[in-house]
Design an enzyme around this catalytic site. Structure first.
Site, PDB file in Angstrom:
ATOM      1  N   ASN A 164      21.158  -7.770  11.869  1.00  0.00           N
ATOM      2  CA  ASN A 164      20.469  -7.400  10.825  1.00  0.00           C
ATOM      3  C   ASN A 164      21.256  -6.948   9.729  1.00  0.00           C
ATOM      4  O   ASN A 164      21.373  -5.503   9.425  1.00  0.00           O
ATOM      5  CB  ASN A 164      19.283  -6.628  11.222  1.00  0.00           C
ATOM      6  CG  ASN A 164      18.213  -6.536   9.949  1.00  0.00           C
ATOM      7  OD1 ASN A 164      18.581  -6.782   8.860  1.00  0.00           O
ATOM      8  ND2 ASN A 164      16.939  -6.029  10.475  1.00  0.00           N
ATOM      9  N   CYS A 205      17.408  -6.344   5.870  1.00  0.00           N
ATOM     10  CA  CYS A 205      16.473  -5.718   6.121  1.00  0.00           C
ATOM     11  C   CYS A 205      16.144  -4.738   4.456  1.00  0.00           C
ATOM     12  O   CYS A 205      17.159  -4.038   4.376  1.00  0.00           O
ATOM     13  CB  CYS A 205      15.994  -4.838   7.141  1.00  0.00           C
ATOM     14  SG  CYS A 205      14.366  -3.612   6.751  1.00  0.00           S
ATOM     15  N   LYS A 258      12.828  -7.943  17.954  1.00  0.00           N
ATOM     16  CA  LYS A 258      12.806  -7.114  17.036  1.00  0.00           C
ATOM     17  C   LYS A 258      14.183  -6.772  16.833  1.00  0.00           C
ATOM     18  O   LYS A 258      14.957  -6.627  17.710  1.00  0.00           O
ATOM     19  CB  LYS A 258      11.908  -6.108  17.413  1.00  0.00           C
ATOM     20  CG  LYS A 258      11.192  -5.122  16.454  1.00  0.00           C
ATOM     21  CD  LYS A 258       9.854  -5.414  16.412  1.00  0.00           C
ATOM     22  CE  LYS A 258       8.991  -4.910  15.225  1.00  0.00           C
ATOM     23  NZ  LYS A 258       7.565  -5.463  15.195  1.00  0.00           N
ATOM     24  N   LYS A 305      22.663 -12.212   9.946  1.00  0.00           N
ATOM     25  CA  LYS A 305      21.460 -12.600   8.752  1.00  0.00           C
ATOM     26  C   LYS A 305      21.597 -11.688   7.690  1.00  0.00           C
ATOM     27  O   LYS A 305      21.643 -10.571   7.498  1.00  0.00           O
ATOM     28  CB  LYS A 305      20.103 -12.135   9.689  1.00  0.00           C
ATOM     29  CG  LYS A 305      18.926 -12.546   8.757  1.00  0.00           C
ATOM     30  CD  LYS A 305      17.630 -12.405   9.509  1.00  0.00           C
ATOM     31  CE  LYS A 305      16.520 -12.726   8.968  1.00  0.00           C
ATOM     32  NZ  LYS A 305      15.075 -12.673   9.596  1.00  0.00           N
TER      33      LYS A 305
END
Lengths: 305, 254
Positions: free
Chosen positions: A125, A128, A45, A163
């Site tokens: 990340n 998102c 996560k 990402k």
């Protein structure tokens, strides 16, 4: 017989499939189960510095060809999550620690903590689409992508993956920025910013109103992004978005992906999807004379006039 | 969306909401209930088929909003989801704590329709919180009542009363739903050790469809692998009756 094993930036994977971040990876035990079901690696996560409850429910909308989610980066904070990373390592497959931050310092600090907790690589990340001040809000600016990758690379010795978000006019530009910043690989794509409205309720369904679309609906977008990125950078690409069969994975691999991630298919197919994808890949490779996954990476770029 | 046809008081602390739309749910399955603009949460199906419905306790903002709804109002329903109870054997013991009787009432009806012998221990804090006593008796079950305060029936926990029943009668299977500590207590009882048990668990649930990991228990998921688990899983769960996840994923005591 063909081999499925791949070496991704030094990570030895028994097959090219990985659990995508955000799906069944809040606990170490769940990641162990997913590895047991056949995943070649697992991504955690996305973890931040402080505990965060995420957005209010509804946090998912089920559609015919995909899913819109607005979990809102819920996580227990890096301090507590380190124990889950250690548990996940018992799975015997590479564990990639996903982190999110609002500044370069936060990213590098979290990357270091992930490495200390035992992560074999770190995934940043930068994509998102439904958390204010995080993810795609900073990840759609190439300069920030480059700076964050550079600072994370300085903080750790394990490989760093960036990402990327498809919610931009040029994902190839973001990939080039990540490469300039020293990223070892790029992961594409995260979800597409989306919304669903209930006509009866006359309002958006998600608690956060906006969310991110994943699943089969976005696969053609993901394949196109990977194809563009493969032509723009030298570092490996990890493909993700709507994969639920061997043929889906082949599209990404032939577009240029060295490995693939699977997330939303856990909803429709369950954890068995990893074995299914691998089996179908092997059958295709044997039938078409490919001896390794590497032989197929990017082949869709050749043979055109 | 589903249309409310009735939203009636069931006990002093619970209500039953019935829908216009049918719901083909098996006993133990749940639905995700969306109250527009407020929240979405999991609820056991207490009535299935053409006159489908849920039975709930007002515990927070979301259920307060649900309790205010009237005939003609609409709620979002996703599901039914999860694995329900499986009927095994011919002589069944039901153990329900509080709202745990909501899915078990449906099971009692299905079991009695099949001609199975059913004894149901229905427990609650006090007499005015006992759920579906008449419904279970009407279906044909032999009902035993336990209240914490002794205001009706046996004074004590439903598990204690269940322990007395297994000591004097033979049962093929035990079916339980209630607070997690009650389930853990039931499994720890000597007289239960040799019996097949199916118990429904409740955890914080966000997605309801097996992706978010919020309802994880030892690598399994209440929304998809459960909510009903068999004794093999239940006895292997180190987290059972001990820890669960809060909305941020922190481990907190059950």
């Amino acid at each position: 017989m063909a081999r499925l094993s791949v070496d991704l930036c030094g990570l030895k994977m028994k097959n090219p499939t990985m659990l995508a971040s955000g799906v069944l990876d809040e606990t170490g035990r769940s990641m162990v189960e997913i590895a047991g079901a056949g995943a070649g690696a697992v991504v955690t996560k996305s973890i931040g510095k402080e505990p965060r409850p995420g957005h209010s429910n509804p946090c998912v909308v089920e559609l015919e060809f995909g899913l819109i989610n607005a979990m809102g980066l819920p996580n227990p904070g890096m301090g507590e999550y380190a124990g889950e990373v250690r548990t996940a390592r018992a799975a015997g497959v590479p564990v990639i620690g996903s982190v999110f931050g609002g500044t370069e310092e936060e990213f590098s600090e979290l990357a270091r903590s992930m490495q200390e907790a035992g992560a074999d690589a770190v995934e940043l990340n930068l994509s998102c689409p439904h958390a204010e001040g995080y993810g795609s809000e900073i990840g759609s600016d190439p300069d920030r992508v480059e700076a964050i990758c550079r600072s994370a690379k300085r903080a750790v010795s394990v490989p760093v993956f960036a990402k990327l978000t498809p919610n931009t006019h040029s994902i190839a530009e973001l990939a080039r920025a990540a490469e300039r910043g020293g990223a070892d690989a790029v992961v594409a794509i995260n979800t597409l910013k989306a919304m669903a409205i209930s006509p009866e309720a006359r309002m958006p369904i998600l608690g956060n109103r906006f969310g991110g679309l994943s699943g089969p609906a976005i696969r053609p977008v993901g394949v196109r992004c990977v194809y563009e990125i493969y032509e723009a950078v030298e570092i490996p690409v990890i493909g993700v978005g709507g994969i639920r069969s061997g043929r889906d994975a082949l599209e990404y691999i032939m577009a240029g992906a060295s490995a693939v991630q699977i997330g939303t298919a856990l909803w429709t197919e369950g954890p068995g999807v990893f074995k299914k994808v691998c089996q179908e890949l092997l059958e295709f490779m044997d039938a078409n004379g490919f001896s390794s996954v590497g032989d197929m990476v990017g082949v869709a770029h050749t043979g055109r006039a | 969306m589903f249309t409310v046809v009735e939203n009636r008081p069931e006990t002093r602390t619970s209500k039953t909401m019935l829908f216009e739309q049918a719901l083909g749910a098996s006993p133990g399955q749940f639905v995700m209930v969306w109250v527009p603009g407020v929240d979405e949460f999991p609820m056991s199906v207490s009535y299935a088929g053409d006159a489908a419905g849920i039975t709930y306790k007002v515990v927070g903002e979301g259920t307060r909003a649900l309790a205010r709804m009237e005939k003609g109002d609409m709620v979002g329903i996703r599901g039914p989801y999860g694995r329900g109870f499986e009927l095994n054997g011919t002589s069944l013991l039901i153990v329900a704590g509080g709202l745990g009787m909501a899915p078990l009432a449906l099971l009692v009806e299905r079991a009695c329709e099949k001609g199975l012998a059913v004894e149901a221990v229905i427990g609650a804090r006090s007499a005015d919180e006992l759920l579906f006593v008449e419904r279970a008796a009407r279906a044909g079950a032999k009902v035993h009542i336990a209240t914490d305060d002794g205001s009706r029936g046996f004074k004590g926990l439903a598990t204690e009363l269940a322990g007395r029943l297994v000591a004097r009668s033979r049962f093929d299977s035990v079916y339980a739903c209630g607070p997690e500590r009650m389930i853990a207590g039931l499994l720890a009882m000597e007289g239960i050790a040799h019996l097949p048990v199916q118990a429904s668990l409740e955890r914080l649930m966000k997605c309801g469809i097996g992706i978010c990991d919020s309802c994880a228990i030892d690598g399994k998921h209440v929304c998809r692998d459960g909510p009903v688990f068999s004794e093999k899983d239940l006895r292997a769960f180190a987290d059972l009756g001990r820890t669960r996840l809060d909305p941020s994923g922190r481990r907190i005591p059950v």
